[in-house]
Design an enzyme around this catalytic site. Structure first.
Site, PDB file in Angstrom:
ATOM      1  N   LYS A  73      -4.648   9.993   3.181  1.00 47.82           N
ATOM      2  CA  LYS A  73      -5.360   9.124   4.124  1.00 47.82           C
ATOM      3  C   LYS A  73      -6.344   9.909   4.984  1.00 47.82           C
ATOM      4  CE  LYS A  73      -5.173   5.602   4.473  1.00 47.82           C
ATOM      5  NZ  LYS A  73      -6.118   4.548   4.006  1.00 47.82           N
TER       6      LYS A  73
ATOM      7  N   GLN B 173      -2.105   2.533  10.040  1.00 48.81           N
ATOM      8  CA  GLN B 173      -0.830   2.531   9.305  1.00 48.81           C
ATOM      9  C   GLN B 173       0.240   3.360  10.034  1.00 48.81           C
ATOM     10  OE1 GLN B 173      -3.811   2.954   7.905  1.00 48.81           O
ATOM     11  NE2 GLN B 173      -3.898   2.310   5.785  1.00 48.81           N
TER      12      GLN B 173
ATOM     13  N   ASP C 129      -1.988  10.689  -2.069  1.00 55.87           N
ATOM     14  CA  ASP C 129      -2.408   9.649  -3.019  1.00 55.87           C
ATOM     15  C   ASP C 129      -2.814  10.232  -4.360  1.00 55.87           C
ATOM     16  OD1 ASP C 129      -3.096   8.671  -0.104  1.00 55.87           O
ATOM     17  OD2 ASP C 129      -2.557   6.964  -1.366  1.00 55.87           O
TER      18      ASP C 129
ATOM     19  N   ARG D 168       0.865  -1.180   0.000  1.00 61.20           N
ATOM     20  CA  ARG D 168       0.000   0.000   0.000  1.00 61.20           C
ATOM     21  C   ARG D 168       0.901   1.229   0.000  1.00 61.20           C
ATOM     22  NH1 ARG D 168       2.396   1.928   3.674  1.00 61.20           N
ATOM     23  NH2 ARG D 168       0.814   3.543   3.807  1.00 61.20           N
ATOM     24  N   GLY D 169       0.258   2.406  -0.081  1.00 57.63           N
ATOM     25  CA  GLY D 169       1.037   3.627  -0.244  1.00 57.63           C
ATOM     26  C   GLY D 169       1.154   3.895  -1.745  1.00 57.63           C
ATOM     27  N   ALA D 170       0.856   5.142  -2.139  1.00 57.96           N
ATOM     28  CA  ALA D 170       0.673   5.429  -3.566  1.00 57.96           C
ATOM     29  C   ALA D 170       1.833   4.995  -4.472  1.00 57.96           C
ATOM     30  CB  ALA D 170       0.369   6.917  -3.733  1.00 57.96           C
TER      31      ALA D 170
HETATM   32  O1  MRU Z   1      -4.552   3.118   2.350  1.00 53.93           O
HETATM   33  P1  MRU Z   1      -3.065   3.305   2.210  1.00 53.93           P
HETATM   34  O2  MRU Z   1      -2.283   2.727   3.337  1.00 53.93           O
HETATM   35  O3  MRU Z   1      -2.550   2.887   0.840  1.00 53.93           O
HETATM   36  O4  MRU Z   1      -2.906   4.876   2.271  1.00 53.93           O
HETATM   37  C1  MRU Z   1      -1.630   5.416   2.119  1.00 53.93           C
HETATM   38  C2  MRU Z   1      -1.593   6.857   2.331  1.00 53.93           C
HETATM   39  O5  MRU Z   1      -2.578   7.538   2.441  1.00 53.93           O
HETATM   40  C3  MRU Z   1      -0.256   7.471   2.293  1.00 53.93           C
HETATM   41  O6  MRU Z   1      -0.198   8.553   3.161  1.00 53.93           O
HETATM   42  C4  MRU Z   1      -0.014   7.921   0.876  1.00 53.93           C
HETATM   43  O7  MRU Z   1      -0.055   6.871  -0.029  1.00 53.93           O
HETATM   44  C5  MRU Z   1       1.190   8.697   0.843  1.00 53.93           C
HETATM   45  S1  MRU Z   1       2.380   8.397  -0.359  1.00 53.93           S
HETATM   46  C6  MRU Z   1       3.509   7.392   0.279  1.00 53.93           C
END
Ligand code: MRU
Length: 357
Positions: A253, A201, A242, A49-51
Site C-alpha cells: 500500500k 484501511q 501485494d 481487499r487485501g492480497a
Molecule cells: O488496496 P488494498 O486495501 O487491497 O491494499 C491492501 C494492502 O496493501 C495490504 O497491505 C496488502 O494486501 C497486504 S496482504 C494482506
C-alpha cells in the site's frame, strides 16, 4: 479467527458472503455476491481487499461463473473457465494473488480436460480447487504467525501500515498474524497503526480488528510515523505485501516505502510478511509491478466530504515499491528470508516448487 472476511455459503449452487469492508468501522454489514460482475465490483470497490483475500475472492468468483453450467463438453467448459478468469482478472491490477488464484483455477481445469474430463467433472474440480485455495490460506496465515511471532518480544511496540490482518485474508492475516500469535503465546505487545491515506484501511480496518482482538492499538496519521520512530517508540515495522519480485522488492500500500526509509534512518527492523502466493515468479524487479491508480475523488472528496479545490490535478497511486535493500526480512509460511536478495528469494521459491519463468 478474529473475523470471517469471506466464505462460500451453501454447496452448489452457492454464493459468497463477505464483510462489506467499505462500511467499517461504523457499520458491520455483510454482502452476498452471486455472480461474476458482482465479484468484479466487490473487488474493485474494495468491499473485499487485501492480497490473499482478493485471491480467494477470485477463486470463488470463478465458481459463480461456472456453477450453473450443466452438461457441457470439456472444451466448452474450458472456454467458459478462461472467459470468466479474464473478466475477474480486470478487477484490480497490482495484487498478484488475484492472477495467481485465477491461474491456478485455469490450470486445474486444463489438467482435468487433459485427463478426459467432461464439463461437469471440470466444474466439480474447480469447486475442489477453490475450497483448497481458501483452506490453504487459512493454514498459511497460521504459519506466517508462527514464524513472525519469533521476531516479537514481550513488551514490544510495533508499527504497521494499511490492513494486512484478518480482513485481508481467510484467517488471521499476514502482517498482523504475528501479533495475534504473540498475543496467544501470552506476550503483551502494543501496535501503532498508520491511518493509511487515502482510504484509511489502517484507521478503519486495522484499528478496528486489533481492538476486537484486545491488542493495544494506537492510531497515528501517516506523517507521524517518523515522529514515533524518532521518539524511540517502535521496535520493528510489520507490513503485508501485494506482490514481491524475485529480487525481494516489496510492493505494498502507498506509503509503505516512506515507512521503510524512516525505519532505515532510525535503525528499526522492517519486515514484510507474505505468503508465497504473493511472490511473482515472472518478474525480477519491483519496477515491473503495475501500480494501480485510483480515482481522484478518493483524495479530493474522501468519504463524501470535499477537501480540495474543484478541478485540482490529482495523482493517486494505490501502491508503492520498497526496494529489497530496505527490507530486513520477509516472513513467509516456510520461514524468514533475511536481507532478501534475488539469490535467496529464488532459492526459497524453487524449494517450494515454484517454477520460475
Ligand atoms: O488496496 P488494498 O486495501 O487491497 O491494499 C491492501 C494492502 O496493501 C495490504 O497491505 C496488502 O494486501 C497486504 S496482504 C494482506
Amino acid at each position: 479467527m478474529p473475523v470471517e472476511t469471506l466464505v462460500w455459503v451453501g454447496d452448489r449452487p452457492g454464493h459468497v458472503r463477505m464483510i462489506e469492508q467499505t462500511m467499517l468501522p461504523t457499520r458491520f454489514e455483510e454482502l452476498d455476491v452471486r455472480d461474476v460482475p458482482g465479484m468484479v465490483d466487490a473487488i474493485y470497490r474494495l468491499a473485499v481487499r487485501g492480497a490473499p483475500a482478493i485471491g480467494v475472492a477470485a477463486a470463488y468468483g470463478m465458481l459463480l461463473g461456472v456453477q450453473d453450467l450443466e452438461g457441457l463438453s470439456g472444451l466448452e467448459m474450458m472456454a467458459t473457465t478462461r472467459e470468466v478468469a479474464d473478466t475477474l482478472a480486470k478487477a484490480r491490477p497490482t495484487a498478484v494473488n488475484l492472477f495467481w488464484a485465477l491461474d491456478r483455477m485455469v490450470k486445474r481445469a486444463q489438467s482435468e480436460l487433459d485427463g478426459g474430463a467432461d464439463g461437469d467433472a471440470i466444474r466439480d474440480a474447480l469447486f475442489d480447487e477453490a475450497h483448497s485455495i481458501f483452506s490453504e490460506d487459512q493454514h498459511t496465515c497460521e504459519a506466517l504467525g508462527r514464524h513472525g511471532a519469533k521476531l516479537i518480544s514481550e513488551g514490544g511496540t510495533y508499527l504497521t501500515h494499511c490492513n494486512a490482518g484478518a480482513l485481508a485474508t481467510a484467517n488471521t492475516g499476514t502482517a498482523l498474524s504475528p501479533f495475534y500469535e504473540a498475543q496467544r503465546q501470552g506476550k503483551k505487545i502494543a501496535v501503532f497503526a498508520d491511518e493509511t491515506r487515502p482510504l484509511l484501511q489502517g484507521a478503519r480496518l486495522t484499528a478496528w480488528e486489533l481492538m476486537q482482538s484486545g491488542i493495544d492499538v494506537t492510531l497515528i496519521t501517516d506523517n507521524m510515523a517518523g515522529r514515533v520512530m524518532f521518539e524511540g517508540k517502535i521496535d520493528a515495522v510489520f507490513v503485508g505485501s501485494d506482490r514481491i519480485a524475485r529480487n525481494g522488492d516489496v510492493c505494498n500500500k502507498i506509503g509503505t516505502y516512506s515507512v521503510a526509509v524512516l525505519a532505515k534512518e532510525h535503525g528499526v527492523p522492517f519486515y514484510a510478511v507474505a505468503p508465497l502466493s504473493t511472490f511473482d515468479r515472472k518478474i525480477t524487479s519491483g519496477d515491473d509491478i503495475p501500480i494501480e491508480e485510483r480515482p481522484p475523488e478518493e483524495i479530493t472528496a474522501g468519504f463524501g466530504r470535499q477537501t480540495a479545490p474543484d478541478g485540482v490535478k490529482v495523482y493517486n497511486p494505490a501502491f508503492d515499491i520498497t526496494p529489497a535493500h530496505l527490507v530486513t526480512g520477509i516472513v513467509t509460511e516456510v520461514g524468514l528470508i533475511e536481507n532478501p536478495t534475488q539469490e535467496s528469494v529464488e532459492a526459497v521459491m524453487r524449494e517450494a516448487g515454484i517454477e520460475l519463468i
